[in-house]
Design an enzyme around this catalytic site. Structure first.
Site, short mmCIF file in Angstrom:
data_model
loop_
_atom_site.label_atom_id
_atom_site.label_comp_id
_atom_site.label_asym_id
_atom_site.label_seq_id
_atom_site.Cartn_x
_atom_site.Cartn_y
_atom_site.Cartn_z
N HIS A 190 -15.93 -13.61 -27.23
CA HIS A 190 -17.35 -13.25 -27.22
C HIS A 190 -17.57 -11.75 -27.04
O HIS A 190 -18.70 -11.29 -26.92
CB HIS A 190 -18.05 -14.03 -26.09
CG HIS A 190 -19.52 -14.16 -26.24
ND1 HIS A 190 -20.40 -13.56 -25.38
CD2 HIS A 190 -20.27 -14.82 -27.17
CE1 HIS A 190 -21.65 -13.86 -25.75
NE2 HIS A 190 -21.59 -14.61 -26.83
N LYS A 192 -18.22 -7.91 -27.73
CA LYS A 192 -18.91 -7.16 -28.78
C LYS A 192 -18.58 -5.68 -28.60
O LYS A 192 -19.13 -5.01 -27.72
CB LYS A 192 -20.43 -7.38 -28.71
CG LYS A 192 -20.85 -8.82 -28.45
CD LYS A 192 -20.45 -9.78 -29.55
CE LYS A 192 -20.64 -11.23 -29.14
NZ LYS A 192 -22.00 -11.62 -28.81
N ASP A 197 -13.96 5.92 -34.55
CA ASP A 197 -13.38 7.18 -34.06
C ASP A 197 -13.58 7.29 -32.55
O ASP A 197 -13.08 6.45 -31.82
CB ASP A 197 -13.97 8.37 -34.83
CG ASP A 197 -13.57 8.35 -36.31
OD1 ASP A 197 -12.50 7.79 -36.60
OD2 ASP A 197 -14.32 8.86 -37.15
#
Length: 532
Positions: A190, A192, A197
């Site tokens: 889960h 995110k 870069d």
């Protein structure tokens, strides 16, 4: 909590970031802490003095970096998030790494943006990590995994790596008989993390059309190589414990392989040994390191003081026995600190789209000395599962039941004047102009101040499931920068623009009553080891 996904990185996607020699076991990050003192004093005490009781313990819980508040940009809308992500991808110089629950199986524009960036820059590397259950559940029909596999075909496995993480909690008979969609209650990837870069976006949003258009979430862009590198290392740890996606001529369009170079055995075949091998790897990545040791390993001098500390939070309970995750301990400490009388003039705002805070958090939220506190959650009409097919269609009512229980707890604790529950609604989901609500986070405003000095951003929904079943990451921000405080204050205000208070009387209305089948379904999920 909807569908699509895939990824990993044994590739040298960032040559200058060589992996630690002993399988991720030694992570060296620069870590600087804010000056601390023993306790807050009077109203004339500086913001730093009031923050000290928070930071002194947080320094022992989680790794941190000092940056300036100007290095954190807060993004407001789904469209702004999508446009910023695409702009960063187009301008990528060295690497892109994306960790998400899933990428929408019809996200052709995002895939084209990635392809264009890879074609324009032969030095660019790409790694994507999604969840195995969510990313492959439509197979052999089009799925997230089948959407991503052609990237490997075009650019080669030396430049593109796609990984999918599979929970060790769903094996054997459970995996065989528990239906798809429902089986995701046993654990998901889960996290995110959207890194390009030396910058990274932390969010609760996945990568699909609704999250780019009409599904409200939160998104913070950190322009910091230190913060980005930390999450890159954690990301690599997760990919070393994940399946590799390979293109295939099979109807599904892909196959899943467990490379011999992975850091643990296949979780579907040896779940216990998988966790045993994963534990020291993950612990080594999320545990705090001493300031002097970290600085010496990098040959760094102590930097000039900065105004913002970012604590790196990881809740990866399903991968560790014993569990040494940092998010729940960090939030617990912050809320316990707010219970001290000195913080009687403080306030907090807490939000979770799927309202089911872990019981310990509910107790802590209702035990603070703070006043003017707000809880924001999705109205059933802004819940992504509203009128969905099958058992998942029961979820909005399940969360309604849990919200009502929270209001009862407020009343029983005599906190009616201190805490208000608001439901967020902007139209009705799946109707023209309808939005869903998926934001999650915490903001804390100190006594005698108007804007938050502390905030948490990340993937966690702060539920029992988040603290036992899923892989979650986030950041706890502690700042003395007036500009960042103002931006955090604006964020908590605009999230309430479509939120209205609800009371027990509202839940007593006929249309808000929860049927017996919802209660039974919740009981069954809990009985067989799943979680909301």
């Amino acid at each position: 909590m909807t569908a699509r996904g895939a990824s990993r990185c044994c590739l040298k996607l960032r040559p200058r970031l060589a992996r630690p020699s002993s399988q991720y076991g030694h992570q060296y990050n620069r870590r600087y802490t804010m000056p601390s003192s023993s306790a807050p004093t009077t109203s004339s005490t500086s913001s730093a003095g009031m923050l000290a009781p928070f930071t002194s313990e947080l320094d022992r819980i989680a790794p941190s970096f000092q940056i300036n508040g100007s290095q954190i940009q807060i993004i407001q809308t789904p469209t702004d998030f999508y446009e910023m992500l695409k702009a960063r991808i187009r301008n990528a110089k060295k690497q892109i790494f994306l960790s998400t629950l899933y990428i929408g199986k019809s996200e052709k524009e995002l895939i084209t943006t990635l392809q264009d960036a890879l074609r324009a820059n032969p030095e660019l590397k790409l790694s994507i990590l999604t969840d195995a259950l969510r990313g492959t559940r439509e197979a052999p029909e089009p799925s997230c995994a089948s959407l991503l596999a052609p990237l490997i075909t075009e650019f080669g496995s030396d430049r593109v790596e796609i990984r999918v993480y599979h929970t060790p909690n769903l094996t054997g008979l459970r995996k065989k008989y528990i239906p798809k969609r429902i089986n995701e209650g046993w654990g998901l990837q889960h996290m995110k993390l959207y890194g390009v870069d030396d910058e990274i976006i932390l969010s609760g949003a996945n990568l699909s059309n609704d999250y780019f258009t009409n599904r409200q979430d939160r998104y913070h862009l950190f322009s910091s190589s230190e913060v980005t590198t930390y999450f890159w290392n954690l990301y690599q740890g997760a990919t070393s414990l994940s399946f590799l996606v390979e293109p295939s001529k099979d109807p599904a369009g892909f196959s899943l392989q467990w490379p011999s170079t992975n850091a643990a055995p296949n979780p579907l075949e040896e779940p216990t040994e998988f966790i045993s091998k994963a534990t020291p790897i993950v612990h080594g990545l999320i545990a705090p390191k001493g300031v002097s040791a970290a600085l010496e390993s990098h040959g760094q001098d102590y930097p000039a003081p900065r105004d913002t500390t970012v604590y790196m939070l990881g809740q990866l309970s399903q991968l560790m026995k014993p569990d040494t995750s940092t998010e729940l301990p960090a939030i617990t400490h912050v809320l316990k600190t707010l219970a001290a009388p000195e913080y009687g003039g403080s306030s907090w705002t807490f939000t979770a789209g799927y309202f089911n805070p872990a019981p310990s958090l509910t107790n802590l939220l209702l035990s603070t000395a703070s006043g003017n506190n707000v809880v924001i959650t999705a109205s059933p009409y802004a819940n992504g599962f509203y009128k969905s097919k099958g058992v998942s269609g029961l979820l909005p009512d399940a969360y309604t039941l849990l919200a009502r229980r929270f209001l009862r707890a407020i009343k029983e604790r005599k906190q009616d004047s201190a805490v208000v529950l608001k439901e967020w609604r902007r139209g009705t989901v799946n109707e023209p102009g309808g939005w869903t609500y998926h934001a999650k986070g915490l903001w804390i405003t100190l006594p005698n101040e108007h804007n938050p000095s502390i905030s948490i951003i990340g993937s966690s929904n702060y539920t029992k499931r988040s603290y036992s079943h899923d892989l979650e990451v986030g950041a706890l921000i502690v700042t003395r920068d007036a500009g960042l405080k103002k931006r955090l204050g604006d964020e908590q205000k605009w999230l309430q623009e479509y939120a209205n208070p609800v009371t027990l009387d509202d839940f007593a209305r006929t249309e808000r009553r929860v049927g017996l089948k919802v209660r039974i379904a919740m009981w069954i999920v809990s009985l067989v080891g799943g979680a909301l």
